[in-house]
Write a protein that holds these residues in place. Structure first.
Motif, PDB file in Angstrom:
ATOM      1  N   TYR A   1      32.239  37.536  52.655  1.00 28.79           N
ATOM      2  CA  TYR A   1      32.250  38.925  51.884  1.00 28.79           C
ATOM      3  C   TYR A   1      31.634  38.285  50.217  1.00 28.79           C
ATOM      4  O   TYR A   1      32.067  37.567  49.828  1.00 28.79           O
ATOM      5  CB  TYR A   1      33.824  39.303  51.723  1.00 28.79           C
ATOM      6  CG  TYR A   1      34.251  39.851  52.938  1.00 28.79           C
ATOM      7  CD1 TYR A   1      34.137  41.136  53.290  1.00 28.79           C
ATOM      8  CD2 TYR A   1      35.015  39.004  53.761  1.00 28.79           C
ATOM      9  CE1 TYR A   1      34.558  41.635  54.542  1.00 28.79           C
ATOM     10  CE2 TYR A   1      35.405  39.499  55.112  1.00 28.79           C
ATOM     11  CZ  TYR A   1      35.464  40.570  55.378  1.00 28.79           C
ATOM     12  OH  TYR A   1      35.802  41.330  56.631  1.00 28.79           O
ATOM     13  N   PRO A   2      30.851  39.480  49.811  1.00 29.94           N
ATOM     14  CA  PRO A   2      30.522  39.213  48.268  1.00 29.94           C
ATOM     15  C   PRO A   2      31.748  39.477  47.528  1.00 29.94           C
ATOM     16  O   PRO A   2      32.521  39.980  47.838  1.00 29.94           O
ATOM     17  CB  PRO A   2      29.394  40.290  48.123  1.00 29.94           C
ATOM     18  CG  PRO A   2      28.919  40.989  49.546  1.00 29.94           C
ATOM     19  CD  PRO A   2      30.193  40.501  50.294  1.00 29.94           C
ATOM     20  N   VAL A   3      31.586  38.574  46.315  1.00 30.41           N
ATOM     21  CA  VAL A   3      32.715  38.799  45.352  1.00 30.41           C
ATOM     22  C   VAL A   3      32.235  39.129  44.072  1.00 30.41           C
ATOM     23  O   VAL A   3      32.950  38.530  43.088  1.00 30.41           O
ATOM     24  CB  VAL A   3      33.459  37.246  45.428  1.00 30.41           C
ATOM     25  CG1 VAL A   3      34.227  36.897  46.732  1.00 30.41           C
ATOM     26  CG2 VAL A   3      32.346  36.228  45.059  1.00 30.41           C
ATOM     27  N   ALA A   4      31.533  39.947  44.150  1.00 29.22           N
ATOM     28  CA  ALA A   4      31.197  40.493  42.820  1.00 29.22           C
ATOM     29  C   ALA A   4      32.386  41.236  42.341  1.00 29.22           C
ATOM     30  O   ALA A   4      33.095  42.181  43.140  1.00 29.22           O
ATOM     31  CB  ALA A   4      30.201  41.559  42.806  1.00 29.22           C
ATOM     32  N   GLY A   5      32.686  40.982  40.762  1.00 26.05           N
ATOM     33  CA  GLY A   5      33.959  41.455  40.376  1.00 26.05           C
ATOM     34  C   GLY A   5      35.202  40.727  40.700  1.00 26.05           C
ATOM     35  O   GLY A   5      36.365  41.128  40.800  1.00 26.05           O
ATOM     36  N   LEU A   6      34.757  39.418  41.227  1.00 30.15           N
ATOM     37  CA  LEU A   6      36.087  38.248  41.510  1.00 30.15           C
ATOM     38  C   LEU A   6      36.962  38.101  40.420  1.00 30.15           C
ATOM     39  O   LEU A   6      38.293  37.916  40.798  1.00 30.15           O
ATOM     40  CB  LEU A   6      35.517  37.173  41.968  1.00 30.15           C
ATOM     41  CG  LEU A   6      36.573  36.205  42.585  1.00 30.15           C
ATOM     42  CD1 LEU A   6      37.339  36.795  43.869  1.00 30.15           C
ATOM     43  CD2 LEU A   6      35.745  34.780  42.871  1.00 30.15           C
ATOM     44  N   TYR A   7      36.653  38.490  39.031  1.00 31.73           N
ATOM     45  CA  TYR A   7      37.543  37.967  38.116  1.00 31.73           C
ATOM     46  C   TYR A   7      38.919  39.046  38.224  1.00 31.73           C
ATOM     47  O   TYR A   7      40.050  38.663  37.863  1.00 31.73           O
ATOM     48  CB  TYR A   7      36.970  38.373  36.415  1.00 31.73           C
ATOM     49  CG  TYR A   7      36.596  39.735  36.586  1.00 31.73           C
ATOM     50  CD1 TYR A   7      37.329  40.661  35.799  1.00 31.73           C
ATOM     51  CD2 TYR A   7      35.322  40.169  37.082  1.00 31.73           C
ATOM     52  CE1 TYR A   7      36.936  42.073  35.654  1.00 31.73           C
ATOM     53  CE2 TYR A   7      34.691  41.605  36.796  1.00 31.73           C
ATOM     54  CZ  TYR A   7      35.708  42.534  35.983  1.00 31.73           C
ATOM     55  OH  TYR A   7      35.454  43.619  36.026  1.00 31.73           O
ATOM     56  N   ARG A   8      38.660  40.212  38.674  1.00 26.38           N
ATOM     57  CA  ARG A   8      39.850  41.015  39.128  1.00 26.38           C
ATOM     58  C   ARG A   8      40.941  40.314  39.867  1.00 26.38           C
ATOM     59  O   ARG A   8      42.129  40.701  39.691  1.00 26.38           O
ATOM     60  CB  ARG A   8      39.503  42.291  39.575  1.00 26.38           C
ATOM     61  CG  ARG A   8      38.511  43.214  38.667  1.00 26.38           C
ATOM     62  CD  ARG A   8      38.306  44.462  39.028  1.00 26.38           C
ATOM     63  NE  ARG A   8      39.640  45.300  38.899  1.00 26.38           N
ATOM     64  CZ  ARG A   8      39.831  46.583  39.589  1.00 26.38           C
ATOM     65  NH1 ARG A   8      38.772  46.923  40.227  1.00 26.38           N
ATOM     66  NH2 ARG A   8      40.942  46.994  39.467  1.00 26.38           N
ATOM     67  N   LEU A   9      40.677  39.392  40.833  1.00 29.39           N
ATOM     68  CA  LEU A   9      41.610  38.967  41.799  1.00 29.39           C
ATOM     69  C   LEU A   9      42.433  38.196  40.858  1.00 29.39           C
ATOM     70  O   LEU A   9      43.713  38.137  41.245  1.00 29.39           O
ATOM     71  CB  LEU A   9      40.639  38.024  42.674  1.00 29.39           C
ATOM     72  CG  LEU A   9      41.756  37.275  43.396  1.00 29.39           C
ATOM     73  CD1 LEU A   9      42.546  38.036  44.476  1.00 29.39           C
ATOM     74  CD2 LEU A   9      40.698  36.319  44.403  1.00 29.39           C
ATOM     75  N   PHE A  10      42.112  37.539  39.834  1.00 27.39           N
ATOM     76  CA  PHE A  10      42.951  36.776  38.819  1.00 27.39           C
ATOM     77  C   PHE A  10      43.829  37.169  37.941  1.00 27.39           C
ATOM     78  O   PHE A  10      44.659  36.912  37.455  1.00 27.39           O
ATOM     79  CB  PHE A  10      42.279  35.483  38.300  1.00 27.39           C
ATOM     80  CG  PHE A  10      41.214  34.622  39.194  1.00 27.39           C
ATOM     81  CD1 PHE A  10      39.970  34.667  38.941  1.00 27.39           C
ATOM     82  CD2 PHE A  10      41.755  34.074  40.299  1.00 27.39           C
ATOM     83  CE1 PHE A  10      39.084  34.069  40.186  1.00 27.39           C
ATOM     84  CE2 PHE A  10      40.879  33.361  41.162  1.00 27.39           C
ATOM     85  CZ  PHE A  10      39.539  33.224  41.106  1.00 27.39           C
ATOM     86  N   SER A  11      43.517  38.466  37.731  1.00 28.54           N
ATOM     87  CA  SER A  11      44.383  39.348  36.736  1.00 28.54           C
ATOM     88  C   SER A  11      45.180  40.416  37.560  1.00 28.54           C
ATOM     89  O   SER A  11      46.461  40.535  36.978  1.00 28.54           O
ATOM     90  CB  SER A  11      43.250  40.215  35.827  1.00 28.54           C
ATOM     91  OG  SER A  11      42.465  41.011  36.789  1.00 28.54           O
TER      92      SER A  11
END
Length: 790
Positions: A690-700
């Motif tokens: 899966y693409p992880v564009a915007g993955l930074y939201r996962l850590f917040s």
């Protein structure tokens, strides 16, 4: 102590006839010999509601009044729902011929009113029960209780205190005739002789082999109590005779459940204590309706529920059980109720192995239940007429008339009428289909030039009657047909060999809507981009959507195939609001596929013929976690469907993608049970990326969303047989995070497939890789429901 009786009775049965007697016609009555009673039923259409029975023997003719019938073992019921009057007579009823408790002879008169005159009809029947008599038999009839015991039985082991008290009272009696004492709670009532007892409607009788005791319900000496929460009526009688210094005593107890029944969730429920009489090994149950008994397993196959809770037997009869009866009832609105004639048998065995057989007759009625009729507007505008269906009409309700916008039309309509009314008969209901042309004077027309809308309205008032009382009730419905220039277009769709084909016939006003695939307007550029084949001319729009192109949704994956769904949306051109949609689902087949679904599930159909050794079967394959086997398998393929983060999957995090990876194994046990060695040289690796564009939201916020689909792959690699063994699943650990700067330089990470407890991944839909497709079959139109959060 044993006791016995011997009484010989000579009963002379004679045939009688009077001037008022007549032969009853065939077909209006039936007689039945049951195990413990005789039954005669006569049609009410022949007898009328005013009907009475007489019992006859060699001593005379006896009118079966309500009180006399309960005293002497007869039950007369007028059953309007069934359409007949019914007489049940105990084999030990007062005026029944009895030969050795094996052959029973009945003689009855039926007095009915015919053309204002009383006419007497005679019935004669002889019955021989096939079921042998138990030591104790108890009958709980609708209007009386009856107990019969074998006249030669062994005394029970042990003497209770109450028995001793009764014995002292009996021995103090000054008479040697048979007497009876009733016990009401803790109170011992004074003895009375049998003649006095008979005057109080108690009957004691002695046959060749049995002692019979019968009492109507509600006697002064009866007790109304509760056993395990169930209302019970009990009559406790002790029959005794003193001869010199000996006292012969027989304890007779009649106990019956008086539960009225209740209606719950489509079932008529009746309760009785599990052990009204002493039982050492539990209770055997048989249940049925209308005098027919079947054993508990058979009854449960027919939808009955027989359950035991806290010493109570609960019998639940489905409302539509065969043998039940229903009736419509009008009181402001249409209602219905159901009636059941329950017949129950309990067999109990006490500690002395003395069997008690208890049989109950109970009539159970549901409360009034709402029974609305329904209307369905089946109007097709192109037919230019109203078509309205009135349905769910009970069988005892008929349509009498119809008001159309206030004009009365009786049913059936005349042949000259432009309207039609057609009756539609179903299994247990019926309906009526009404058709009225739009241009009929009875139809109201409304035209709005400003809105460019033409409306036809028809107000319908149905007059129905409940039979046989002919009680009327009314059902109103208004239907409207609208012709307008703003009606959204609708596609026709069919399954094609390589996909789905859509067709739209153009109308002059279709330009007011926008056709879209998802959020993208359907244009020739979009069709070329996604590989659609589109033809658009002045007559129609044709769109062929090949399988595996953008916009498909795949479901129901099995080894036999899968379904593919495609949806076309029609939007308001100004607001982009969806006005309608066309959804088509078609079945397809494949030899191999992988799906990475929106709900976080990996579904794989893999060809394992090159992996499995000779003689092996795909059913014995598994993933990294050996307990994750295939959901389905055939001779060469296996289907796995597991959550992405289970079964030992590994997570590979890259700069732009996240990949879930697992592997299919075919293994066999070695002598060391803790180690399983692969028996193949080809590895089958399965992946979902899966693409992880915007993955930074996962850590917040521990939430990841993607507008692109996941991509699946099946990878086969070859490696030596030696040393190839299943990897060990590591202990559960959480996904580690890094700073933004470090994340940009971080290498690919392989981690166990576990996640923080509240993390969700949201994607729009799954993606397949397929091979070996064959022609799809005719599919079905469906309404689309998207589920996108995992």
């Amino acid at each position: 102590m044993a006791f016995g009786f011997c009484l010989g009775v000579a009963l002379l049965l004679s045939t009688w006839s009077t001037a008022e007697c007549a032969d009853i016609p065939n077909g209006v009555y039936r007689t039945e010999c049951h195990d413990r009673y005789f039954m005669v039923a006569v049609d009410l259409s022949f007898t009328g509601e005013e009907v009475r029975f007489e019992a006859a023997d060699g001593t005379g003719v006896y009118h079966l009044t309500e009180q006399y019938a309960a005293k002497c073992g007869y039950t007369v019921s007028v059953l309007s729902l069934q359409g007949h009057v019914e007489l049940r007579a105990s084999y030990f009823s007062c005026h029944t011929g009895n030969k050795d408790d094996e052959v029973f002879t009945f003689n009855f008169n039926l007095i009915a009113t015919n053309e204002g005159k009383n006419v007497t009809y005679t019935f004669n029947e002889t019955c021989s029960p096939s079921l042998p008599w138990s030591p104790r038999e108890v009958t709980c009839e609708a209007n009386y209780m009856e107990v019969s015991v074998r006249s030669e039985v062994n005394c029970p082991s042990g003497i209770m205190k109450d028995d001793w008290n009764a014995l002292k009272l009996a021995h103090s009696s000054t008479t040697s005739d048979w007497q009876v004492m009733f016990q009401k709670g803790e109170e011992q009532l004074p003895p009375m002789n049998l003649s006095e007892a008979r005057k109080q409607s108690y009957v004691f009788d002695l046959t060749d082999g049995r002692l019979v005791f019968r009492t109507p319900y509600g006697q002064p000496d009866s007790i109304s109590t509760e056993v395990n929460g169930v209302p019970v009526e009990v009559v406790h009688a002790t029959l005794f005779s003193r001869q010199s210094w000996s006292v012969l005593m027989v304890d007779l107890v009649a106990a019956c459940s008086m539960h009225d029944g209740s209606f719950d969730s489509g079932y008529m429920v009746w309760e009785t204590p599990e052990e009204l009489y002493p039982s050492h090994d539990g209770t055997q149950l048989s249940v049925g309706l209308n005098g027919d008994l079947v054993q508990q397993p058979v009854a449960e196959e027919r939808g009955y529920m027989v359950e035991k809770h806290n010493g109570t037997v609960q019998i639940s009869i489905p409302y539509n059980a065969e043998g039940g009866y229903r009736k419509s009832f009008m009181t402001g609105e249409l209602y219905e109720f159901y009636s059941f004639h329950l017949y129950l048998e309990q067999i109990l065995m006490d500690e002395d192995q003395v069997e008690t057989r208890l049989r109950c007759h109970r009539t159970l009625n549901t409360p009034l239940l709402p029974r609305p009729v329904v209307t369905e507007n089946q109007t097709a505008l192109e037919e230019h007429m109203f078509t309205v269906y009135l349905g769910d009409v009970p069988t005892d309700v008929k349509l009498a008339a119809v008001h159309l916008n206030g004009q009365l039309f009786t049913v059936p309509f005349t042949n000259a009428s432009r309207y039609t009314i057609t009756q539609v008969d179903l299994n247990d209901t019926h309906g009526y289909t009404l058709t009225v042309p739009f241009d009929d004077p009875a139809v109201i027309q409304q035209f709005s030039k400003e809105d460019a809308v033409l409306r036809y309205r028809l107000d319908i008032n149905y007059t129905l009657t409940v039979l046989p009382e002919n009680v009327p009730f009314y059902h109103m419905e208004s239907v409207v047909a609208v012709f307008t220039d703003v009606s959204p277009p609708a596609f026709a769709a069919v399954c094609a060999e390589s996909g789905i084909s859509f067709k739209l016939d153009h109308r002059p006003f279709d330009y007011q809507w926008e056709i879209s695939i998802g959020s993208d307007p359907l244009t020739s550029e979009l069709a070329a981009q996604h590989g659609y084949i589109m033809t658009n001319n002045s007559q129609s729009l044709l769109l062929d959507v090949p399988l595996f192109t953008h916009g498909y949704e795949y479901k129901d994956v099995t080894l036999k195939g899968f379904s593919g769904t495609f949806e076309i949306l029609v939007r308001d051109r100004e607001t982009s609001e969806v006005q309608s949609s066309t959804v088509k689902t078609c079945p397809f087949s494949s030899t191999e596929l992988i799906m990475c679904s929106t709900d976080g599930r990996m579904t794989v159909v893999a060809d394992l013929s090159v992996v499995i050794p000779s003689g092996g079967v795909p059913a014995r394959t598994n993933l990294v976690d050996r307990y994750c086997g295939p959901k389905e398998a055939d001779s060469t393929r296996a289907l796995f469907s597991v959550p992405l983060n289970s079964c030992g999957s590994r997570v590979k995090l890259g700069r732009e993608n996240v990949t879930y990876e697992n592997e299919i194994f075919y293994t066999k046990k070695t002598q060391n049970s803790k180690k399983a060695v692969s028996d193949n040289t080809t590895r089958v690796i399965i992946q979902c990326t899966y693409p992880v564009a915007g993955l930074y939201r996962l850590f917040s916020v521990y939430k990841f969303e993607s507008d692109t689909v996941g991509y699946g792959s099946i990878i086969r690699t070859t490696q030596p047989r030696e040393g190839l063994q299943r990897p060990t699943v590591k202990p559960t650990t959480a996904l580690k995070t890094t700073s933004a700067a470090q994340r940009r330089k971080a290498p690919v990470a392989y981690l166990p497939a576990v996640h923080p407890p509240i993390r969700y991944i949201k994607v729009s839909r799954g993606q397949f890789l397929f091979s070996g497709m064959r022609k799809g079959a005719q599919g079905s139109m469906q309404t689309k429901v998207d589920a996108a959060q995992i």
